[in-house]
Design an enzyme around this catalytic site. Structure first.
Site, short mmCIF file in Angstrom:
data_model
loop_
_atom_site.label_atom_id
_atom_site.label_comp_id
_atom_site.label_asym_id
_atom_site.label_seq_id
_atom_site.Cartn_x
_atom_site.Cartn_y
_atom_site.Cartn_z
N LEU A 232 0.79 -1.42 -0.01
CA LEU A 232 -0.11 0.01 0.15
C LEU A 232 0.90 1.40 -0.05
O LEU A 232 0.45 2.14 -0.54
CB LEU A 232 -0.94 -0.07 1.29
CG LEU A 232 -1.99 -1.21 1.40
CD1 LEU A 232 -2.73 -1.27 2.63
CD2 LEU A 232 -2.75 -1.24 0.26
N HIS A 233 2.16 1.15 0.54
CA HIS A 233 3.13 2.42 0.61
C HIS A 233 4.27 1.92 1.14
O HIS A 233 4.37 1.10 1.93
CB HIS A 233 2.27 3.21 1.92
CG HIS A 233 3.02 4.67 2.14
ND1 HIS A 233 3.45 5.51 1.12
CD2 HIS A 233 3.95 5.12 3.01
CE1 HIS A 233 4.15 6.54 1.61
NE2 HIS A 233 4.40 6.15 2.80
N PHE A 234 5.37 2.69 0.66
CA PHE A 234 6.64 2.45 1.26
C PHE A 234 7.26 3.77 1.78
O PHE A 234 6.77 4.65 1.06
CB PHE A 234 7.37 2.17 0.02
CG PHE A 234 7.23 0.59 -0.29
CD1 PHE A 234 7.72 -0.57 0.61
CD2 PHE A 234 6.71 0.23 -1.48
CE1 PHE A 234 7.44 -1.76 0.15
CE2 PHE A 234 6.53 -1.16 -1.91
CZ PHE A 234 6.99 -2.21 -1.00
N SER A 235 7.86 3.66 2.73
CA SER A 235 8.76 4.66 3.20
C SER A 235 10.26 4.11 3.58
O SER A 235 10.30 3.12 3.67
CB SER A 235 8.15 5.66 4.38
OG SER A 235 8.38 4.84 5.36
N GLY A 237 11.30 4.02 6.35
CA GLY A 237 11.28 3.33 7.69
C GLY A 237 10.48 1.96 7.38
O GLY A 237 10.60 0.91 8.33
N GLY A 238 10.00 1.54 6.12
CA GLY A 238 9.43 0.31 5.92
C GLY A 238 8.14 0.45 4.93
O GLY A 238 7.90 1.30 4.33
N GLY A 239 7.39 -0.61 5.10
CA GLY A 239 6.36 -0.67 4.20
C GLY A 239 5.23 -0.78 4.91
O GLY A 239 4.79 -1.09 5.87
N ASP A 365 -1.99 13.91 14.24
CA ASP A 365 -1.55 14.06 12.79
C ASP A 365 -2.88 14.04 12.09
O ASP A 365 -3.14 13.20 11.28
CB ASP A 365 -0.61 13.09 12.50
CG ASP A 365 -0.14 13.41 10.82
OD1 ASP A 365 -0.30 14.57 10.54
OD2 ASP A 365 0.48 12.44 10.50
#
Length: 863
Positions: A232-235, A237-239, A365
């Site tokens: 769904l998403h990667f950064s 810091g991880g996925g 947030d």
């Protein structure tokens, strides 16, 4: 480039995008290690400090990378430097702790994140000796995993990768050069910086490297007890992954955290934040307002938080799908229905925030992507990394621009600010502008009440709350800002800001623009560089400082043999602008050297591809009558025809759009800068010079290709981009419409007139998030100026002329526009103030200011 990718370009300057190497880090620079008689090169224009021992380096090979936990970085640097010095092996290191933290932040590039030191062994024997020496010297130290590399040691932050030692360049299927390595036959190929260890299959593989690969593949295996459906998403810091429980068949969400990676402003890593989020979810479990925690597991070195999957859309997506501002056919009833739905959802969010506070937690947030609206319109909060107990310090996360309270705000006021911003942004999604201008929320509230049937003072109260919490009182006599001033006043403000931002003392850029300008290099191009700004000033009748023209000439010639050739992002665009500015000799030199390289471009987009070079040749022919330029355009057209024919004739199962905008085998969208419409415009222009009908035949095929990638949205044609649609000039339907209008001046075809009418309807939309020429409202204004027809288009054009100023913010003594994502100002042609100046001036004069750049005649300079 998404917002996270832009993060690194927001660190050095609070107003403009800038390169990370210009970060002010003097007080955090590492103490130089002892390196004996080595040469040490430290340049403020480089993030790296380079150490050489006078030995020649191979061009490529197995190199060593060392990562570091920031508090231990100086010690690691000293120990590693001692080993390298003993072997007299060249190395480099990041110059400061601040840069090391930034390059390993949550928003850093995953392919290069974590690299602190790079070491360059001369051969296989030296590689092994250094690996052993560094492993021993750094035993017990920790550092983040470098995803592009192979971890060499389980007990030290030492990694290894095959790649380039010295700068060399290759094509990756597109037209701009990328870092390269050479195959055994000497052919340069891209040197990928991916988030996975993928050595070339032909790379020499020492036995000890092969053994480590085999051993590591067993040690690092992650056997999750869930089936991964899709990421769904990667950064960094991880996925985040959508998964399925194989026992129950239920969908779950798995959030991954990598140790020592994805640092926030307080230096906490992704694992610390994930454990914190687990605690916050547990604390709020009884509220029913957050996903249920299904487990917290560690596999290999990575932590995984397992949560229930929440069915629904984010508030951001749900709002966009309903927002009448972006629907050309919206009626008063549509606005009323959207207002009722939004007010009801916002009330539920407010109630949910209150419940979270009663549980003793600050959400921290609150923004549209962190609120899930379920099918029954109830709401759920996700992503609780920034949540914290009331009374405790805020976390080190940045928060979403436009919704995050200023850093000094604490406690429940953090959520009160976010809730007020939601109430305003749900109707006018431009709250990020508040970071550039404290008066902007009140201006947006005024606009919201003009458009939506809101309760009395609803949006104004939200704007007042934002100002009160932030401590930025609204103006004593609030007004509409630039919207209420005359064109002459606003034009003077734009030009004043552009002139004030010039930096001729810098070699890398003359005017601040989009981060893509820094990635393209040179700071010279039409889209994001000096050429675009100088052209906008010249075309609108303003003086261009000769020193700026000198800068553009020198910078272009310095890098011309490596720069892309194309029109908007290459040297052909610079040649065109210099010619229009009267620097004919330099322009001819740059044109000649560029057209000598027209065998290099392969794509059909106008950024760096073939059609842009062809339009450049036609422009020079129009201005100077040199038949050689027309001959060159014909030769380019032959290559365009070959590329178009190959792409358009590809079997349906292989994807008919592959390779059009980027290069063979790579997918692309439709539109003016990246699709086939740029090629169509070039072919139409060439037909106008030669009268040859074959060029129109091929142009029609190209246009129909791009039109086939459009969807009907309330009777308008917009490029289909998944769950959203695009009308922008660069990659949307109005760019197709610009080429289509040029084609229809010579020939009609089945459905094409109706298609243009539907694109004109799309251009009448009342709202865009961005103001820019290629990706925002200025492009719609330009399109209607150049290709509008009738009273409806005239009314929309006047609306764009008025509403474009709603994006404007004060800058010094002038006026400026924000670039992409509205987080920094931009002066460039594609995304910023120069493009607004060009489009707005053209609309007032009823002049097509882009025509000289697109193969047409040069109009007389305005006075």
């Amino acid at each position: 480039m998404n917002l996270e990718q832009m993060y690194a370009f927001c660190l050095a300057d609070p107003v403009f995008f800038d390169v990370p190497q210009r970060i002010e880090d003097q007080d955090e620079r590492f103490t130089p290690p002892r390196v004996g008689d080595a040469s040490v090169v430290q340049d403020d224009a480089d993030v790296w400090v380079r150490v050489f021992f006078g030995r020649p380096l191979p061009l490529q090979g197995w190199k060593i990378h060392i990562s570091a936990d920031v508090p231990a970085a100086q010690e690691i640097l000293n120990e590693a430097a001692a080993v390298c010095t003993a072997h007299r092996v060249a190395f480099k290191y990041l110059r400061s702790g601040r840069l090391l933290s930034a390059f390993n932040s949550k928003y850093a590039h995953r392919g290069s994140s974590g690299k602190f030191i790079a070491v360059y062994p001369a051969d296989e024997g030296e590689l092994k000796a250094l690996l052993d020496g560094l492993t021993a010297a750094l035993g017990g130290q920790r550092g983040p995993y470098i995803l592009s590399d192979l971890r060499w040691s389980d007990s030290s932050p030492v990694f290894v990768r095959y790649g380039a030692f010295a700068a060399r360049w290759a094509k990756d299927g597109g037209d701009a050069p990328v870092p390269a390595i050479a195959r055994p036959d000497g052919t340069p190929v891209p040197d990928p910086r991916t988030a996975a260890f993928t050595p070339p299959h032909w790379a020499p593989m020492p036995g000890f490297i092969r053994e480590r690969i085999e051993r590591f593949s067993v040690l690092s295996r992650v056997d999750l007890p869930y089936e991964i459906v899709r990421p769904l998403h990667f950064s960094n810091g991880g996925g985040v992954y959508l998964g399925k429980d194989p026992a129950s068949g239920d969908l779950v969400v798995l959030k991954e955290a990598r140790p020592l990676a994805g640092l926030d402003a307080r230096g906490l890593d992704a694992v610390a934040r994930l454990r914190h989020e687990h605690r916050m979810l547990t604390a709020l479990a009884d509220t029913g307002l957050v996903p249920r925690v299904l487990g917290y597991e560690t596999h290999w070195e990575h932590d995984f938080l397992v949560q229930e999957y929440i069915d629904g859309d984010s508030l951001a997506k749900a709002g966009v799908l309903r927002l009448p501002l972006v629907r050309p056919g919206a009626t008063a009833q549509t606005y009323a229905e959207y207002t009722r739905w939004s007010l009801a959802v916002l009330d539920k969010i407010a109630a949910a925030v209150g419940a979270v506070h009663r549980a003793g937690i600050v959400f921290g947030d609150l923004h549209p992507n962190n609120v899930i609206v379920r099918p029954d319109d109830t709401v759920t909060f996700i992503d609780l990394e920034a949540a914290h107990p009331i009374g405790e310090e805020r976390t080190g996360l940045l928060g979403a621009p436009g919704f995050a309270a200023p850093a000094h705000v604490t406690g429940t006021d953090v959520d009160a600010y976010g809730l007020a911003a939601l109430r305003l942004g749900q109707f006018i999604p431009l709250t990020a502008l508040a970071g550039r201008d404290p008066a902007k929320p009140d201006q947006l509230a005024r606009w919201a009440h003009e458009l939506f049937p809101l309760p009395a003072r609803y949006a104004h109260e939200a704007a007042t709350a934002m100002a009160a919490i932030a401590g930025t009182a609204p103006p004593a006599a609030p007004g509409p800002g630039a919207v209420g001033r005359t064109w002459d006043e606003n034009r003077a403000g734009l030009v004043a800001a552009l002139a004030a931002c010039a930096t001729p003392h810098r070699e890398d850029r003359l005017f601040p623009g989009d981060p893509d300008g820094a990635r393209e290099g040179g700071g010279t191009g039409l889209s994001h560089g000096a050429a675009g700004v100088l052209y906008a000033l010249h075309a609108t009748g303003h003086a261009v400082d000769p020193a700026w023209t000198d800068w553009l000439t020198a910078a272009t010639l310095r890098d011309i043999d490596r720069a892309p050739v194309g029109l908007f992002n290459g040297s052909c665009g610079v040649a065109t602008v210099l010619d229009l500015l009267g620097r004919h000799e330099e322009a001819a030199e740059i044109l000649g050297r560029s057209l000598d390289r027209t065998g290099e471009p392969t794509s059909l987009g106008l950024l760096t591809g073939l059609p842009g070079t062809g339009l450049t040749a036609l422009g020079f022919h129009a201005r100077h009558g040199d038949g050689r330029n027309l001959d060159q355009a014909r030769r380019i057209a032959d290559r365009v025809a070959d590329r178009l024919t190959a792409a358009l004739d590809r079997p349906a199962g292989e994807g008919s759009g592959a390779g059009l905008g980027s290069g063979a085998g790579r997918a692309t969208g439709a539109g003016f800068t990246t699709g086939a419409s740029g090629a169509a415009l070039f072919l139409v222009r060439l037909h106008e010079r030669t009268g040859e009908p074959a060029y129109l035949d091929l142009a029609e095929k190209a246009l129909r290709h791009d039109l086939a990638q459009c969807a009907d949205v309330d009777g308008s044609l917009q490029v289909d981009d998944g769950w959203r649609s695009v009308v922008y000039l660069g990659t949307g339907s109005t760019g197709i419409g610009l080429a289509l209008a040029a084609f229809l001046r010579h020939r009609t075809g089945t459905g094409l007139l109706d298609a243009l009418a539907s694109i004109r309807l799309a251009a009448r939309g009342q709202f865009t998030v961005f103001p820019g020429l290629l990706d925002g409202r200025a492009g719609l204004l330009y399109f209607l100026t150049a290709a509008g027809d009738g009273a409806d288009d005239e009314a929309a054009l006047q609306g764009h002329r008025r509403d474009l100023w709603r994006h404007a913010v004060p800058h010094g003594e002038g006026l400026a526009f924000p670039g992409r994502h509205l987080v920094r100002l931009s002066m460039d042609l594609a995304t910023g103030s120069a493009g607004v100046l060009l489009a707005m001036d053209g609309a007032h004069r009823r002049t097509d200011h882009l025509l000289p750049l697109l193969g047409g005649p040069a109009p007389a300079t305005a006075t």
